[in-house]
Design a protein around this motif. Sequence first.
Motif, short mmCIF file in Angstrom:
data_model
loop_
_atom_site.label_atom_id
_atom_site.label_comp_id
_atom_site.label_asym_id
_atom_site.label_seq_id
_atom_site.Cartn_x
_atom_site.Cartn_y
_atom_site.Cartn_z
N ILE A 147 12.38 -66.36 17.92
CA ILE A 147 13.55 -67.23 18.08
C ILE A 147 13.58 -68.27 16.96
O ILE A 147 14.60 -68.48 16.31
CB ILE A 147 13.53 -67.95 19.45
CG1 ILE A 147 13.70 -66.93 20.57
CG2 ILE A 147 14.62 -69.02 19.53
CD1 ILE A 147 13.55 -67.50 21.98
N ASN B 219 15.65 -74.61 24.53
CA ASN B 219 15.89 -73.44 25.38
C ASN B 219 14.57 -72.72 25.63
O ASN B 219 14.57 -71.56 26.04
CB ASN B 219 16.86 -72.46 24.70
CG ASN B 219 18.30 -72.94 24.78
OD1 ASN B 219 18.55 -74.05 25.20
ND2 ASN B 219 19.23 -72.11 24.36
N SER C 56 0.75 -65.81 21.13
CA SER C 56 1.67 -66.89 21.50
C SER C 56 1.17 -67.81 22.60
O SER C 56 1.69 -68.90 22.76
CB SER C 56 3.02 -66.30 21.91
OG SER C 56 3.61 -65.66 20.81
P1 NAD Z 1 7.44 -65.57 19.98
O1 NAD Z 1 6.16 -65.22 20.63
O2 NAD Z 1 8.03 -64.63 18.99
O3 NAD Z 1 7.31 -66.97 19.22
C1 NAD Z 1 6.68 -68.09 19.71
C2 NAD Z 1 6.02 -68.80 18.55
O4 NAD Z 1 5.54 -70.08 18.99
C3 NAD Z 1 4.83 -68.03 17.98
O5 NAD Z 1 5.01 -67.87 16.62
C4 NAD Z 1 3.64 -68.94 18.29
O6 NAD Z 1 2.65 -68.89 17.30
C5 NAD Z 1 4.30 -70.31 18.33
N1 NAD Z 1 3.52 -71.30 19.08
C6 NAD Z 1 2.78 -71.11 20.20
N2 NAD Z 1 2.22 -72.27 20.57
C7 NAD Z 1 2.62 -73.21 19.70
C8 NAD Z 1 2.38 -74.59 19.56
N3 NAD Z 1 1.61 -75.23 20.42
N4 NAD Z 1 2.96 -75.23 18.54
C9 NAD Z 1 3.74 -74.59 17.65
N5 NAD Z 1 4.02 -73.27 17.72
C10 NAD Z 1 3.47 -72.59 18.73
O7 NAD Z 1 8.46 -65.86 21.16
P2 NAD Z 1 10.05 -66.00 21.09
O8 NAD Z 1 10.69 -64.70 21.37
O9 NAD Z 1 10.41 -66.72 19.85
O10 NAD Z 1 10.26 -66.91 22.38
C11 NAD Z 1 9.71 -68.22 22.42
C12 NAD Z 1 9.93 -68.81 23.80
O11 NAD Z 1 11.32 -69.00 24.02
C13 NAD Z 1 9.50 -67.93 24.97
O12 NAD Z 1 8.13 -68.01 25.23
C14 NAD Z 1 10.31 -68.52 26.09
O13 NAD Z 1 9.63 -69.64 26.64
C15 NAD Z 1 11.58 -69.00 25.41
N6 NAD Z 1 12.73 -68.11 25.70
C16 NAD Z 1 13.81 -68.64 26.33
C17 NAD Z 1 14.90 -67.84 26.63
C18 NAD Z 1 16.14 -68.41 27.29
O14 NAD Z 1 16.98 -67.65 27.79
N7 NAD Z 1 16.32 -69.72 27.31
C19 NAD Z 1 14.87 -66.47 26.30
C20 NAD Z 1 13.77 -65.97 25.61
C21 NAD Z 1 12.70 -66.79 25.32
#
Ligand code: NAD
Length: 398
Positions: free
Chosen positions: A203, A283, A381
């Motif tokens: 994201i 989000n 993650s």
């Molecule tokens: P992803 O796993 O591709 O990316 C998450 C990133 O965050 C990773 O690169 C990870 O290294 C990084 N990260 C983890 N802990 C961290 C920290 N303490 N500080 C900085 N970076 C950190 O996941 P994604 O697909 O990008 O989704 C991210 C989050 O978005 C999901 O876990 C979920 O909580 C949320 N999400 C929300 C919706 C919605 O409808 N609102 C939908 C999908 C995902």
Amino acid sequence: MTKVLAVLYPDPVDGFPPKYVRDDIPKITHYPDGSTVPTPEGIDFKPGELLGSVSGGLGLKKYLESKGVEFVVTSDKEGPDSVFEKELPTADVVISQPFWPAYLTADLIDKAKNLKLAITAGIGSDHVDLNAANEHNITVAEVTYSNSVSVAEAEVMQLLALVRNFIPAHDIVKAGGWNIADAVSRAYDLEGMTVGVIGAGRIGRAVLERLKPFGVKLVYNQRHQLPDEVENELGLTYFPDVHEMVKVVDAVVLAAPLHAQTYHLFNDEVLATMKRGAYIVNNSRGEEVDRDAIVRALNSGQIGGYSGDVWYPQPAPKDHPWRTMPNEAMTPHMSGTTLSAQARYAAGAREILEDFLEDKPIRPEYLIAQGGSLAGTGAKSYTVKKGEETPGSGEAEK
Ligand code: NAD
């Protein structure tokens, strides 16, 4: 007999199916990193249909029944008398969606003696106590990438809505008014602002890419610095320390999962270090910010606006203070469950179930936990340190 228990959000108030606006959705075959969208053996729905609600059943009914699997679908998930808690002890698989999460706490996992697989139809498995899942050798899988772009698109929209004061201006029109001075008294251009993204995963990267053409200064914080070529292409500045980054931004977008390191990341102290009038778009998960600290910072003017679709708990109670706080652009949890996203995560849930039922390995990128430890995407993650668990799922019970 294998039993699959799906907890999905309720049908539309005007009945199911809704009257669709469009006849089809674009056909997407690959995600931006080149990986393929879900590849189940088949699907029993038309992409673009409402699948995420109870009657939609993620389009799984025909397939599961053909395999002799008992398929229970409910939206009734709260408390010991709920269908969810009554069916859980005999379920082999639980499917839940972050939008309407069935909180799989340690206590409930203890009672779920048959549970082998918890599928998140979407992304974000913090509603599952991952330590307890690991202790019980339960596989946790989600449909990685299925709605990442869906969320990124919404976050860019929400950022613009805040900065341009779109919602109050719209409200003026709805109320029959034309007061431009009121409409613009909080409206600015995004151009030239410094925008920070926390978590440059699927994201976060998509948000950064979409923001680049707006002529903003892009900064980011992430566990691991991105490769030079990506930083150069997008003009990114890396901040290894998130607390240093939030001091310099005009707006920040949260895009990291909820776990111990991100729980209440934005509290009174951190908000006080931000530039007055900075905007926050979240989000990711509601608990990455301190609920009441956000309300205080909006009331005092320390932050200029807050937009998000994630709350805690979900559904949010009627008296949740975020429903009535000033300068907000809130929605129910929906950015990742557009009809476009549903087609992908329903197909992904089917792919995971096919693999599970046929004893085949689940795609590694779908895995969050397996065989007693974090796995696949989960290992990159999340963190699950004993004593540092995300308090999320447990608190929901209260
Ligand atoms: P992803 O796993 O591709 O990316 C998450 C990133 O965050 C990773 O690169 C990870 O290294 C990084 N990260 C983890 N802990 C961290 C920290 N303490 N500080 C900085 N970076 C950190 O996941 P994604 O697909 O990008 O989704 C991210 C989050 O978005 C999901 O876990 C979920 O909580 C949320 N999400 C929300 C919706 C919605 O409808 N609102 C939908 C999908 C995902």
